[in-house]
Write a protein that holds these residues in place. Structure first.
Motif, PDB file in Angstrom:
ATOM      1  N   THR A   1       0.859  -1.183   0.000  1.00 25.88           N
ATOM      2  CA  THR A   1       0.000   0.000   0.000  1.00 25.88           C
ATOM      3  C   THR A   1       0.893   1.231   0.000  1.00 25.88           C
ATOM      4  N   ALA A   2       0.270   2.411   0.073  1.00 23.54           N
ATOM      5  CA  ALA A   2       1.059   3.643   0.146  1.00 23.54           C
ATOM      6  C   ALA A   2       1.852   3.722   1.443  1.00 23.54           C
ATOM      7  N   GLU A   3       1.476   2.913   2.434  1.00 23.37           N
ATOM      8  CA  GLU A   3       2.116   2.937   3.747  1.00 23.37           C
ATOM      9  C   GLU A   3       3.005   1.730   4.021  1.00 23.37           C
ATOM     10  N   THR A   4       2.852   0.662   3.248  1.00 26.70           N
ATOM     11  CA  THR A   4       3.511  -0.600   3.611  1.00 26.70           C
ATOM     12  C   THR A   4       4.159  -1.297   2.417  1.00 26.70           C
ATOM     13  N   ARG A   5       5.176  -2.098   2.730  1.00 23.77           N
ATOM     14  CA  ARG A   5       5.799  -3.000   1.766  1.00 23.77           C
ATOM     15  C   ARG A   5       5.796  -4.418   2.336  1.00 23.77           C
ATOM     16  N   VAL A   6       5.963  -5.370   1.441  1.00 22.85           N
ATOM     17  CA  VAL A   6       6.070  -6.776   1.836  1.00 22.85           C
ATOM     18  C   VAL A   6       7.498  -7.249   1.583  1.00 22.85           C
ATOM     19  N   TYR A   7       8.147  -7.717   2.633  1.00 21.71           N
ATOM     20  CA  TYR A   7       9.470  -8.334   2.508  1.00 21.71           C
ATOM     21  C   TYR A   7       9.314  -9.837   2.749  1.00 21.71           C
ATOM     22  N   TYR A   8      10.365 -10.583   2.490  1.00 24.67           N
ATOM     23  CA  TYR A   8      10.286 -12.037   2.638  1.00 24.67           C
ATOM     24  C   TYR A   8      11.399 -12.509   3.571  1.00 24.67           C
ATOM     25  N   ALA A   9      11.044 -13.443   4.447  1.00 22.27           N
ATOM     26  CA  ALA A   9      11.970 -13.833   5.504  1.00 22.27           C
ATOM     27  C   ALA A   9      12.045 -15.342   5.664  1.00 22.27           C
ATOM     28  N   LEU A  10      13.218 -15.806   6.048  1.00 14.21           N
ATOM     29  CA  LEU A  10      13.434 -17.209   6.391  1.00 14.21           C
ATOM     30  C   LEU A  10      13.303 -17.346   7.897  1.00 14.21           C
ATOM     31  N   ASP A  11      12.301 -18.077   8.342  1.00 19.28           N
ATOM     32  CA  ASP A  11      12.079 -18.268   9.770  1.00 19.28           C
ATOM     33  C   ASP A  11      13.193 -19.138  10.357  1.00 19.28           C
ATOM     34  N   GLN A  12      13.735 -18.684  11.499  1.00 15.37           N
ATOM     35  CA  GLN A  12      14.832 -19.411  12.146  1.00 15.37           C
ATOM     36  C   GLN A  12      14.540 -19.675  13.616  1.00 15.37           C
TER      37      GLN A  12
END
Length: 266
Positions: A112-123
């Motif tokens: 959105t105009a306020e947010t981005r989506v990043y991707y993560a490896l759960d550890q």
């Protein structure tokens, strides 16, 4: 620099004396760098000062644990192939960097105009954000990461606690698994919970570990949501946005709650 902030910095330096620590007084930030990995974390001193003033050293324990587990994750070699079931999307504000301090481009998508989506490896106790270099090194396409993250997100529980204020119903998701805010990316869940609402469907992700949904029936409902969102935003370790989102025709639209009236456009 205030006396309280000087005491705070001393506490942080004592705790992380084996790391490289630098202070940016102008921007009220401290950077803690792992000397062997040449990677680090930035801490918001103003936010930590509030917690330190309220609870003393005990108010910093969450930050201590966050830094220590993050460095432990950095020390592990990241293997994506064979670990796709451990990849999740994470929500961050648009002010969050798209590159690491080491110049590596993070894998992300606009939201959105306020947010981005990043991707993560759960550890386990933490997760590591995925960068383009890691994809190239392990011959994995970004689309493969996105599909795995979306699939894994849908498998996470979506139970909520419900409260009612002045005829408005609020739903709270706070599992503390690191992906509460990420549930806003679960489109099937958004549609389902919105379909059960009789007022305006509004969602809020003030920080990483909470998602608020509101069935807003009147002016007071917007006021309550705005106040809750702002408070959670200030208290969160990883703040996202203090602006709630109206959910209209399957689209999330940031809204400003400045007065006791419904947003324009209704």
């Amino acid at each position: 620099m205030s006396n309280a902030q000087s005491k705070l910095i001393k506490q942080l330096k004592n705790r992380f004396e084996t790391f490289d620590v630098s202070v940016d007084e102008e921007n009220e930030q401290m950077r803690i760098t792992h000397p062997r990995l040449d990677s680090g974390l930035n801490l918001d001193l103003a936010r930590l000062e509030t917690k330190f003033n309220q609870k003393g050293v005990s108010g910093l324990e969450e930050t201590f644990n966050f830094v220590e587990t993050s460095f432990q994750a950095m020390e592990k070699k990241k293997e994506l192939r064979g670990q796709l079931q451990s990849i999740y999307p994470v929500i961050r504000s648009t002010s969050f960097p798209v590159e690491t301090k080491e110049g590596k481009t993070l894998v992300y998508d606009d939201h959105t105009a306020e947010t981005r989506v990043y991707y993560a490896l759960d550890q386990g106790n933490t997760y590591a954000l995925i960068d383009d270099g890691l994809l190239e090194e392990q011959a994995i396409q970004k689309q493969e990461i996105k599909e795995a993250a979306t699939f894994n997100l849908r498998a996470l529980p979506t139970s909520v606690k419900v409260d009612e204020v002045a005829g408005n119903r609020f739903y709270f998701m706070n599992t503390n698994d690191g992906y509460d805010a990420s549930r806003i990316l679960n489109e099937a869940w958004l549609k389902q919970i919105a379909s059960e609402m009789t007022g305006e469907a509004v969602f809020s992700v003030p920080h990483q570990d909470v998602l608020i949904a509101g069935d807003i029936q009147n002016d007071q409902g917007y006021d309550v949501l705005g106040q809750m969102t702002f408070q959670f935003f200030n208290d969160g370790r990883v703040p996202v946005t203090a602006l709630p989102f109206a959910y209209r025709d399957g689209v999330l639209e940031p809204i400003f709650i400045l007065a006791r009236k419904k947003p324009k456009g209704d």
